[in-house]
Design an enzyme around this catalytic site. Sequence first.
Site, mmCIF file in Angstrom:
data_model
loop_
_atom_site.group_PDB
_atom_site.id
_atom_site.type_symbol
_atom_site.label_atom_id
_atom_site.label_comp_id
_atom_site.label_asym_id
_atom_site.label_seq_id
_atom_site.Cartn_x
_atom_site.Cartn_y
_atom_site.Cartn_z
ATOM 1 C CD GLU A 245 -3.010 0.817 1.913
ATOM 2 O OE1 GLU A 245 -4.003 0.061 1.772
ATOM 3 O OE2 GLU A 245 -2.985 1.137 3.164
ATOM 4 N NE ARG A 271 -8.075 35.592 -12.370
ATOM 5 C CZ ARG A 271 -9.361 36.292 -12.229
ATOM 6 N NH1 ARG A 271 -10.044 36.149 -13.250
ATOM 7 N NH2 ARG A 271 -9.464 37.091 -11.262
ATOM 8 C CD GLN A 282 11.280 35.756 -8.569
ATOM 9 O OE1 GLN A 282 10.978 36.654 -7.560
ATOM 10 N NE2 GLN A 282 12.350 35.818 -9.189
#
Length: 382
Positions: A245, A271, A282
């Site tokens: 797992e 955007r 930045q």
Amino acid sequence: MDFAYSDEQKLLRENTIKFARASLNAHVVERDREQVFSRDLWQECAKVGIQGLPVPEAYGGTALDALSCAMVLEALGYGCRDGGLVFSLCAHLLACVVPVWRHGSEEQKRRYLPGLCDGTLIGAHAITEPDSGSDSFSMRTRAERDRDGWRINGSKTFISNGPVADVAVVFAVTEPAKGFHGGVTAFLIESDTPGFSAGQKFEKLGLRTSPVGELVFTDMYVPPSAVLGQVGGGSAVFSTAMDWERCLLVASHVGTIERLLETSISYARTRNQFGQAIGKFQAIAHKIADMKVQLEAARLLAYRAAWRLENLRNASLDAAIAKLMVSESLLKTALETVHVHGGYGYMVEYEVERALRDAVGSTIYSGTSEMQRNIIGRWLGL
Ligand SMILES: Cc1cc2nc3c(=O)[nH]c(=O)nc-3n(C[C@H](O)[C@H](O)[C@H](O)COP(=O)(O)OP(=O)(O)OC[C@H]3O[C@@H](n4cnc5c(N)ncnc54)[C@H](O)[C@@H]3O)c2cc1C
């Protein structure tokens, strides 16, 4: 260790992504809202072999090595936006199917693996109890000798797939004086066994399409053939489940991180604020650069852990390192993806907040981040 994709692995990856995108993503927002586990989608996944990836063909599986399994699960996490479904599949495969394949008797393998692989049966793994989570070795569920078999009393909690499981790997104390190593036995139990009941189903923060609940055992008689592995050998079964797992579930998280990275890049490019794309700031570009670094490191650790699982006798340290690093990277990436999306990231429609809710669980299930650090510390002699 060479992690370049072979032609077969490339094809597996492409086909899994194509399948996941085409078949698993419809209505995921609604399923998440209503906490719906889809048996139909489960069946679709079985048709392409997900539920039996490493299992030999003789038992109905796909017979992939651990690294190829990791690559398929990564592709699934990348292509499938239903994090709960991916989690349920991994819990079934890595913590139930694998222990049956690795520790089951020939009779158990013939009886259960074909159904577990073809989608007919859903599996669960039950060790956590209300008073024992991280300290799972202090469990209270008891199995006492009764005639030639065992009588089991106790309860388990937070069991993934518990509310829908047909068969469960259940851990119970068989010899208290011996402690976890020697005193706990794993049983493979069908959910229609008298005395077995699925208790409460929990509502939860994320992974809402993966049902999680209690299992209660009241004077439940099981025959000796229900023992998985050896009497007193529960710790070996548990270790197998946790190694698989921790090494492979995180591979699906690597795929999710890559999808979130791409979502963030695409949003940051389109955007505009203050007259330019936000990706030109930045502060945003650095967040996304960090996601990329985490993705690459996470992928290497996950692949290395899977490779070692296949090729070395013990991969527990690698499993703990991979689990810790990849789950924390997933959580950070999901949070930063919401931040990159601003207010839109907070809204359900953009499907970014769901990724964050889903990611929180990854630092808890299969052993919390603190427990992974404890394991790593122990390996370092601390
Ligand atoms: C979505 C989900 C699915 C799950 N699925 C399953 C499943 O299928 N089967 C199953 O058996 N269980 C399952 N679990 C249970 C999971 O394994 C436990 O929740 C987990 O091991 C933590 O146990 P706990 O919740 O009892 O927390 P606790 O053990 O009570 O821990 C609480 C806090 O204390 C910290 N802590 C505890 N001990 C130590 C220590 N020694 N050192 C440092 N910090 C410590 C923990 O890290 C945590 O922050 C699932 C849980 C979740 C959230």
